[in-house]
Design a protein around this motif. Structure first.
Motif, PDB file in Angstrom:
ATOM      1  N   LEU A  30       0.814  -1.219   0.000  1.00 31.30           N
ATOM      2  CA  LEU A  30       0.000   0.000   0.000  1.00 31.30           C
ATOM      3  C   LEU A  30       0.852   1.276   0.000  1.00 31.30           C
ATOM      4  CD1 LEU A  30      -2.876  -1.004   2.422  1.00 31.30           C
ATOM      5  CD2 LEU A  30      -2.917  -0.904  -0.063  1.00 31.30           C
ATOM      6  N   ASN A  31       2.189   1.107  -0.009  1.00 28.78           N
ATOM      7  CA  ASN A  31       3.024   2.315  -0.063  1.00 28.78           C
ATOM      8  C   ASN A  31       2.677   3.140  -1.297  1.00 28.78           C
ATOM      9  OD1 ASN A  31       4.253   1.528   2.251  1.00 28.78           O
ATOM     10  ND2 ASN A  31       6.207   0.929   1.312  1.00 28.78           N
ATOM     11  N   GLN A  32       2.405   2.424  -2.383  1.00 27.12           N
ATOM     12  CA  GLN A  32       1.887   3.053  -3.605  1.00 27.12           C
ATOM     13  C   GLN A  32       0.782   2.143  -4.094  1.00 27.12           C
ATOM     14  OE1 GLN A  32       2.662   5.979  -4.747  1.00 27.12           O
ATOM     15  NE2 GLN A  32       4.517   6.372  -3.566  1.00 27.12           N
ATOM     16  N   PRO A  37       4.413   9.374   1.890  1.00 26.35           N
ATOM     17  CA  PRO A  37       3.547  10.185   1.027  1.00 26.35           C
ATOM     18  C   PRO A  37       2.443   9.362   0.342  1.00 26.35           C
ATOM     19  CG  PRO A  37       5.872  10.660   0.608  1.00 26.35           C
ATOM     20  CD  PRO A  37       5.833   9.513   1.564  1.00 26.35           C
ATOM     21  N   GLY A  38       2.815   8.172  -0.168  1.00 26.18           N
ATOM     22  CA  GLY A  38       1.823   7.334  -0.845  1.00 26.18           C
ATOM     23  C   GLY A  38       0.706   6.912   0.096  1.00 26.18           C
ATOM     24  N   ARG A  39       1.072   6.597   1.314  1.00 30.12           N
ATOM     25  CA  ARG A  39       0.082   6.091   2.274  1.00 30.12           C
ATOM     26  C   ARG A  39      -0.838   7.189   2.785  1.00 30.12           C
ATOM     27  NH1 ARG A  39       2.105   0.637   3.994  1.00 30.12           N
ATOM     28  NH2 ARG A  39       0.108   0.567   5.035  1.00 30.12           N
ATOM     29  N   MET A  40      -0.380   8.421   2.683  1.00 32.11           N
ATOM     30  CA  MET A  40      -1.220   9.532   3.125  1.00 32.11           C
ATOM     31  C   MET A  40      -2.307   9.847   2.093  1.00 32.11           C
ATOM     32  SD  MET A  40      -0.234  10.255   6.207  1.00 32.11           S
ATOM     33  CE  MET A  40       0.161   8.512   6.456  1.00 32.11           C
ATOM     34  N   LYS A  41      -2.252   9.121   0.972  1.00 31.87           N
ATOM     35  CA  LYS A  41      -3.259   9.357  -0.088  1.00 31.87           C
ATOM     36  C   LYS A  41      -4.164   8.150  -0.271  1.00 31.87           C
ATOM     37  CE  LYS A  41      -0.289  12.345  -2.862  1.00 31.87           C
ATOM     38  NZ  LYS A  41       0.668  12.249  -3.966  1.00 31.87           N
ATOM     39  N   LEU A  42      -4.200   7.260   0.715  1.00 29.12           N
ATOM     40  CA  LEU A  42      -4.937   6.006   0.538  1.00 29.12           C
ATOM     41  C   LEU A  42      -6.439   6.206   0.340  1.00 29.12           C
ATOM     42  CD1 LEU A  42      -3.453   3.278   2.893  1.00 29.12           C
ATOM     43  CD2 LEU A  42      -3.724   3.213   0.412  1.00 29.12           C
ATOM     44  N   LEU A  43      -7.012   7.133   1.112  1.00 32.35           N
ATOM     45  CA  LEU A  43      -8.461   7.338   1.003  1.00 32.35           C
ATOM     46  C   LEU A  43      -8.802   7.874  -0.385  1.00 32.35           C
ATOM     47  CD1 LEU A  43     -11.195   7.147   2.397  1.00 32.35           C
ATOM     48  CD2 LEU A  43     -10.822   9.415   3.374  1.00 32.35           C
ATOM     49  N   GLU A  44      -7.947   8.769  -0.856  1.00 26.70           N
ATOM     50  CA  GLU A  44      -8.122   9.336  -2.192  1.00 26.70           C
ATOM     51  C   GLU A  44      -8.107   8.216  -3.249  1.00 26.70           C
ATOM     52  OE1 GLU A  44      -5.376  12.700  -2.514  1.00 26.70           O
ATOM     53  OE2 GLU A  44      -5.404  12.394  -4.691  1.00 26.70           O
ATOM     54  N   PHE A  45      -7.137   7.331  -3.131  1.00 24.79           N
ATOM     55  CA  PHE A  45      -7.030   6.237  -4.103  1.00 24.79           C
ATOM     56  C   PHE A  45      -8.228   5.293  -4.007  1.00 24.79           C
ATOM     57  CE2 PHE A  45      -5.740   1.824  -4.986  1.00 24.79           C
ATOM     58  CZ  PHE A  45      -5.603   1.957  -6.354  1.00 24.79           C
ATOM     59  N   LEU A  46      -8.634   5.024  -2.788  1.00 28.84           N
ATOM     60  CA  LEU A  46      -9.786   4.153  -2.555  1.00 28.84           C
ATOM     61  C   LEU A  46     -11.021   4.719  -3.249  1.00 28.84           C
ATOM     62  CD1 LEU A  46      -9.938   1.664  -0.699  1.00 28.84           C
ATOM     63  CD2 LEU A  46     -10.906   3.126   1.056  1.00 28.84           C
TER      64      LEU A  46
END
Lengths: 248, 248
Positions: free
Chosen positions: A137-139, A231-240
């Motif tokens: 989930l890092n990216q 940085p990638g993990r701080m965008k998880l909700l966005e990606f979801l």
């Protein structure tokens, strides 16, 4: 105590594997074990992707920044999957709006994660070793792209398996009194004091990941971990949400 | 095949329990099994609440609309827990803003759910039966209130355990070819056709929950399930955010 419980109490993450293949029948058994795990409302809202393509394994190892992912004998990626169910419903002209709810994401996450643990325990019961890979989930966007995950498919974790080529120490865990409560969640206070003994035990634990230094005390790991903001993990909700999930 | 895998392949949800207590040592072993499960970044971001208070059990049974919750010999509620870690960090004056990220919710959910499955499998290996209770989320706010869950504590599922007083049939699951893929998620088409045999098998399955009628075909359950929008469950993200989680 029985063999099953013994296996669980002896769980150690294995990150170094022998150059030995896993019999395809064992993989099939592990998938069967996943299939028989509890599933919310019988919806079976998850799928499993076995990654055998070496280039893809290496690409995922790069996402996770963990070379041993590419060296595992078998790599499972567990995906939250409402895509299959969406297609089933759409073939009948059924509206599928509810799949955007957080509820349907969470239900599917439960399915995928319960099945994940059964796979790992079953593998360990057969003498295999493995490690759960949250690092995919890092990216998450890259992991999803590598595996061609469409709408309503979200890779939640990986399981790297193989025959163990290391024997780590058993990792000391929080004492029961700090994580098992009766009838009510407690008010926490003086945790550093209550965790003194545990901190010492953790500090003495010999971590194979960096054999040259003793690991930090638990409370120090937790405190300093609050600064870890990949940085990638701080965008998880966005990606979801890009994948259609968790819009409300 | 070994006993562990046999236990997993024979998993059946048990919803009717004998009037027989579970030895407290067994409960302690089950908590130990949870403790030794994989945990993300060693953060151990979950806790377990055992509900022994009969009034609380009944209140939770009411939330889930499942009377058997109150009749179980033991009720575990698994909670996602970043509250303990927040307190550890705050005692050192550390900023804990990152806990609002979806990432830290998801990490904790993984911890709680992997541990849940080990508890259930271990219980089954000892001759106990149980059922995973997603239904505690029908009114997550009420479940949280019953158990006094503060900021950064979210009850994710329950596990009701006891000595089985019923022998359900093994529930037929999706065939491997529709849920286990290699290297790439597939493009689904003609799923109703591909699921014809499975639909028949599911339709023949004898469900103890409503012994008077055959269960619907799988595809029908999925299609009609898209209309199920429990009002409480449609507010899960809102509630999660009230607890501090998943703000971004």
């Amino acid at each position: 105590m029985n063999k099953t419980i013994e296996t669980m109490l002896n769980h150690k993450s294995i990150r170094k594997f022998k150059d030995q293949e896993i019999d395809p029948e064992i993989i099939s058994t592990l998938v069967d074990v996943a299939r028989h795990t509890s599933t919310s409302n019988f919806m079976q809202s998850y799928s499993i992707i076995s990654v055998s393509d070496q280039e893809k394994k290496e690409a995922i190892a790069k996402v996770g920044n963990q070379p041993y992912i590419a060296e595992s004998a078998h790599l499972f990626i567990m995906v939250i999957d409402q895509n299959r169910n969406m297609h089933i419903a759409k073939e009948k002209g059924q509206d599928t709006e509810v799949l955007h709810s957080f509820d349907r994401f969470l239900i599917a996450a439960c399915d995928a994660l319960l099945a994940s643990q059964n796979i790992l325990t079953a593998a360990e019961s057969l003498g295999l070793g493995g490690v759960v890979l949250g690092s995919i989930l890092n990216q998450a966007d890259q992991t999803a792209e590598i595996l061609g995950c469409p709408e309503f498919v979200f890779p939640i974790l990986g399981i790297a398996l193989g025959y163990p080529d290391q024997t780590p120490q058993l990792k000391p865990r929080l004492p029961q009194e700090l994580m098992h409560f009766e009838n009510e969640y407690p008010q926490h206070e003086n945790l550093h004091q209550k965790l003194q003994d545990y901190d010492k035990t953790v500090h003495e634990y010999y971590d194979l990941r960096d054999a040259n230094r003793r690991v930090d005390q638990f409370t120090k790991q937790i405190t300093e971990g609050m600064n870890r903001k990949h940085p990638g993990r701080m965008k998880l909700l966005e990606f979801l949400q890009e994948k259609g999930f968790a819009k409300y």
